[in-house]
Scaffold this active site. Structure first.
Site, mmCIF file in Angstrom:
data_model
loop_
_atom_site.group_PDB
_atom_site.id
_atom_site.type_symbol
_atom_site.label_atom_id
_atom_site.label_comp_id
_atom_site.label_asym_id
_atom_site.label_seq_id
_atom_site.Cartn_x
_atom_site.Cartn_y
_atom_site.Cartn_z
ATOM 1 N N PRO A 76 -20.277 27.199 62.286
ATOM 2 C CA PRO A 76 -20.558 28.250 63.336
ATOM 3 C C PRO A 76 -19.425 29.229 63.569
ATOM 4 O O PRO A 76 -18.218 28.983 63.019
ATOM 5 C CB PRO A 76 -21.066 27.413 64.597
ATOM 6 C CG PRO A 76 -20.146 26.327 64.586
ATOM 7 C CD PRO A 76 -19.797 26.118 63.147
ATOM 8 N N TRP A 77 -19.789 30.345 64.348
ATOM 9 C CA TRP A 77 -18.858 31.375 64.491
ATOM 10 C C TRP A 77 -17.970 30.894 65.723
ATOM 11 O O TRP A 77 -16.946 31.837 66.045
ATOM 12 C CB TRP A 77 -19.332 32.620 64.551
ATOM 13 C CG TRP A 77 -20.525 32.951 65.369
ATOM 14 C CD1 TRP A 77 -22.006 32.835 65.000
ATOM 15 C CD2 TRP A 77 -20.666 33.023 66.799
ATOM 16 N NE1 TRP A 77 -22.677 33.071 66.221
ATOM 17 C CE2 TRP A 77 -22.172 33.104 67.436
ATOM 18 C CE3 TRP A 77 -19.696 32.636 67.917
ATOM 19 C CZ2 TRP A 77 -22.627 33.260 68.366
ATOM 20 C CZ3 TRP A 77 -20.178 32.947 69.015
ATOM 21 C CH2 TRP A 77 -21.581 33.134 69.701
ATOM 22 N N LYS A 83 -20.046 26.461 53.722
ATOM 23 C CA LYS A 83 -20.276 27.913 53.986
ATOM 24 C C LYS A 83 -19.754 28.374 55.699
ATOM 25 O O LYS A 83 -20.443 27.862 56.473
ATOM 26 C CB LYS A 83 -21.830 28.176 54.002
ATOM 27 C CG LYS A 83 -22.139 29.783 54.133
ATOM 28 C CD LYS A 83 -23.567 30.145 54.482
ATOM 29 C CE LYS A 83 -23.758 30.282 55.900
ATOM 30 N NZ LYS A 83 -23.255 31.364 56.591
ATOM 31 N N PRO A 84 -19.003 29.109 55.884
ATOM 32 C CA PRO A 84 -18.542 29.395 57.020
ATOM 33 C C PRO A 84 -19.350 30.451 57.610
ATOM 34 O O PRO A 84 -19.998 30.982 56.831
ATOM 35 C CB PRO A 84 -17.039 29.993 56.897
ATOM 36 C CG PRO A 84 -16.977 30.448 55.532
ATOM 37 C CD PRO A 84 -17.898 29.858 54.771
ATOM 38 N N GLU A 125 -20.794 33.709 58.630
ATOM 39 C CA GLU A 125 -20.450 35.353 57.849
ATOM 40 C C GLU A 125 -19.843 36.059 58.518
ATOM 41 O O GLU A 125 -18.900 37.059 58.122
ATOM 42 C CB GLU A 125 -21.705 36.039 57.267
ATOM 43 C CG GLU A 125 -22.522 36.237 58.668
ATOM 44 C CD GLU A 125 -23.614 35.114 58.621
ATOM 45 O OE1 GLU A 125 -24.979 35.271 59.014
ATOM 46 O OE2 GLU A 125 -23.593 34.080 58.138
ATOM 47 N N SER A 185 -27.170 27.231 65.596
ATOM 48 C CA SER A 185 -28.500 27.528 66.489
ATOM 49 C C SER A 185 -29.473 26.397 66.157
ATOM 50 O O SER A 185 -29.795 26.045 64.988
ATOM 51 C CB SER A 185 -28.910 28.820 66.559
ATOM 52 O OG SER A 185 -29.648 29.021 65.112
ATOM 53 N N CYS A 212 -21.401 25.023 73.088
ATOM 54 C CA CYS A 212 -22.689 24.577 73.050
ATOM 55 C C CYS A 212 -22.979 23.443 74.425
ATOM 56 O O CYS A 212 -23.932 23.235 74.746
ATOM 57 C CB CYS A 212 -23.269 23.852 71.669
ATOM 58 S SG CYS A 212 -21.832 22.714 71.003
ATOM 59 N N GLU A 267 -30.499 28.968 75.937
ATOM 60 C CA GLU A 267 -29.093 28.818 75.862
ATOM 61 C C GLU A 267 -28.682 30.296 75.714
ATOM 62 O O GLU A 267 -28.808 31.051 74.700
ATOM 63 C CB GLU A 267 -28.904 28.218 74.789
ATOM 64 C CG GLU A 267 -27.146 28.003 74.309
ATOM 65 C CD GLU A 267 -27.023 27.311 73.117
ATOM 66 O OE1 GLU A 267 -25.829 26.426 73.172
ATOM 67 O OE2 GLU A 267 -27.605 27.242 71.987
#
Length: 500
Positions: free
Chosen positions: A171-172, A196-197, A199, A249, A304, A402
């Site tokens: 996630p970012w 995959k980081p 984007e 998410s 989170c 959230e």
């Protein structure tokens, strides 16, 4: 939404001094031990959230790029999986040392890309170092059922093997740390991976690959940058991926799990949360407010497990609200170069900024009041004022969904049964906390709360030795601890007939 107390304005520094252009990582995929060069590929602009300006442009991956990376991982995994735990441990320790040696540039890159205060980014780097060091040791100390004759004349031996090739989507909100949480146990268990980081925040992940490339066997770690619907989808659907792990998410988790189901691959999901903070009348209210100053607003609430939903007994609600507002009113808000004392940065992107602002606007229309904050802050960048929402009714959108920003909601309850019911009514099940001086309640109540982690008289305290993960809509699988190593491996039973 008029606040009764205002927060300090955004403090600005000189962001041009944060990271020099030559300190940026290669803005390409890392496949089979090298950064790729493609002039025909599309790119994604990486935006500085403190100012809204473009930092650079990163290669936008395709399904074909993923397939190349998976093929490299599959080729490398056989030899890597055959190494001993001690050999893998040595490599992880070397990675930890290399991260530590490059802590300064990694922290500055993280702050540039995410807007985090430098103190927060430094914590992320040190946490990443500790993650690799813990997994280096834990990978050498796995236990399982003892070998023995559980059927007459048959000796059973339990083997723990690598899962194989793992697809990872990070996630970012914690780009470097969440990469470490996945890479370390995956490598320790003998797997290869394709990562995959986000984007939006790929820079520290690419920098990590650059600084450890010479330590890794080619193909063991691969990174493909790009968009979720393309790169993430292919990681979930590629038949040569044995397990796909995502931190993100709930929507992303559902999409990955549904796609992965077509090839019946294992899935590891660490998704969202809406952590209740259950405060009883006998609690130390000052300690609650002081804890929430960090636990609710760390990383601008983009966490989170954040302590974002306060459920307080009606008899002490006003007192606790006042104490929380006093804590929030002292925050220093600014960009990463505005001083080491900056505590709150911007939200990660313009889209997320508008999303959080939308929650605040709708709360106002519902009659919910802001005791402090309640709106975006003026000026460039994606800053939202740290906010405390009061008079929040049961079932309100702000208390159920959230928000993932610097927003705390305060609700009241009248008795313990109501507190338990209200805590469990959200679709999430990641984290919660209970605040009480009653020793019996401190042991009994956490058992009744459906969350993967329940703190008593604290919140958001983590350690590599203990697991992190959720129930219900917050996903399944565990990060950190030996449980992560178990998640990223498989168990095989070998039974030998020795009858004579």
């Amino acid at each position: 939404m008029n606040a009764t107390t205002t927060t300090t304005p955004v403090r600005r520094g000189n962001e041009a001094e944060l990271v020099a252009k030559e300190e940026l990582p290669p803005l390409q995929h890392f496949i089979d031990g090298a950064f790729t060069t493609r002039t025909d590929a599309a790119g994604t602009d990486i935006v500085n959230p403190s100012s809204g300006t473009v930092i650079c442009c990163v290669l936008e991956g395709t399904a074909a790029d993923v397939d190349l990376a998976v093929a490299a991982a599959r080729q490398a995994q056989t030899d890597w999986g055959a190494t001993t735990p001690a050999e893998r441990s040595d490599l992880l320790l070397n990675i930890a040392s290399r991260i530590e040696e490059n802590a300064d540039i990694l922290a500055r890159l993280e702050s540039l890309n995410t807007g985090k205060p430098l103190a927060t980014s430094r914590d992320d780097v040190s946490g990443s170092v500790d993650t690799f060091r813990f997994m280096a040791g834990a990978g050498r100390a796995l236990t399982s059922l003892a070998a023995g004759d559980y059927a007459t004349d048959h000796t059973s031996v339990i083997l723990r093997e690598p899962a194989g090739v793992v697809g990872v989507i990070t996630p970012w909100n914690y780009p470097l740390l969440m990469a470490a949480w996945k890479i370390a146990p995956i490598l320790a268990a003998g797997n290869a991976l394709v990562l995959k980081p986000s984007e939006q925040t790929p820079l520290t992940t690419l920098k990590l690959a650059e600084i450890i490339a010479d330590l890794l066997p080619a193909g063991v770690l691969n990174i493909v940058t790009g968009l979720g619907p393309v790169v993430g989808e292919r990681l979930a659907s590629n038949p040569d991926i044995d397990l796909v792990a995502l931190t993100g998410s709930v929507g992303s988790g559902k999409a990955v799990a549904a796609t992965a189901g077509n090839t019946v691959k294992r899935v590891h999901l660490e998704l969202g949360g809406k952590a209740p903070v259950v405060v009883f009348p006998d609690a130390n209210l000052s300690a609650v407010a002081e804890s929430l100053r960090t636990a609710a607003f760390y990383n601008s609430g983009q966490e989170c497990g954040a302590a974002c939903r306060v459920l307080v007994h009606e008899s002490v609600a006003d007192q606790l609200t006042q104490l929380i507002v006093e804590q929030v009113s002292t925050f220093i808000i600014g960009d990463p170069t505005a001083g080491d004392d900056v505590e709150i940065g911007p939200l990660v992107s313009e889209a997320h900024y508008h999303r959080v602002a939308g929650y605040l606007e709708r709360a106002q229309k519902e009659g919910i009041t802001a005791a402090i904050g309640g709106a975006p802050l003026e000026g460039p960048g994606f800053f939202i004022a740290p906010t405390v929402l009061t008079n929040v009714p049961a079932g309100a959108e702000a208390s159920q969904n959230e928000i993932f920003g610097p927003v705390v909601t305060i609700e009241t309850f009248s008795d313990e049964d109501e507190a338990i019911k209200r805590s469990n009514e959200t679709p999430y099940g990641l984290a919660a906390s209970v605040w009480t001086r009653d020793s019996a309640r401190s042991i009994d109540l956490p058992r009744k709360l459906h969350f993967g982690t329940v703190w008593v008289n604290s919140h958001l305290v983590l350690a590599n030795e203990v697991p992190w993960g959720g129930f219900k809509g917050s996903g399944y699988g565990r990060d950190l601890s030996i449980y992560a190593l178990e998640d990223f491996s498989r168990t095989k039973h070998v039974m030998i007939n020795h009858a004579r």
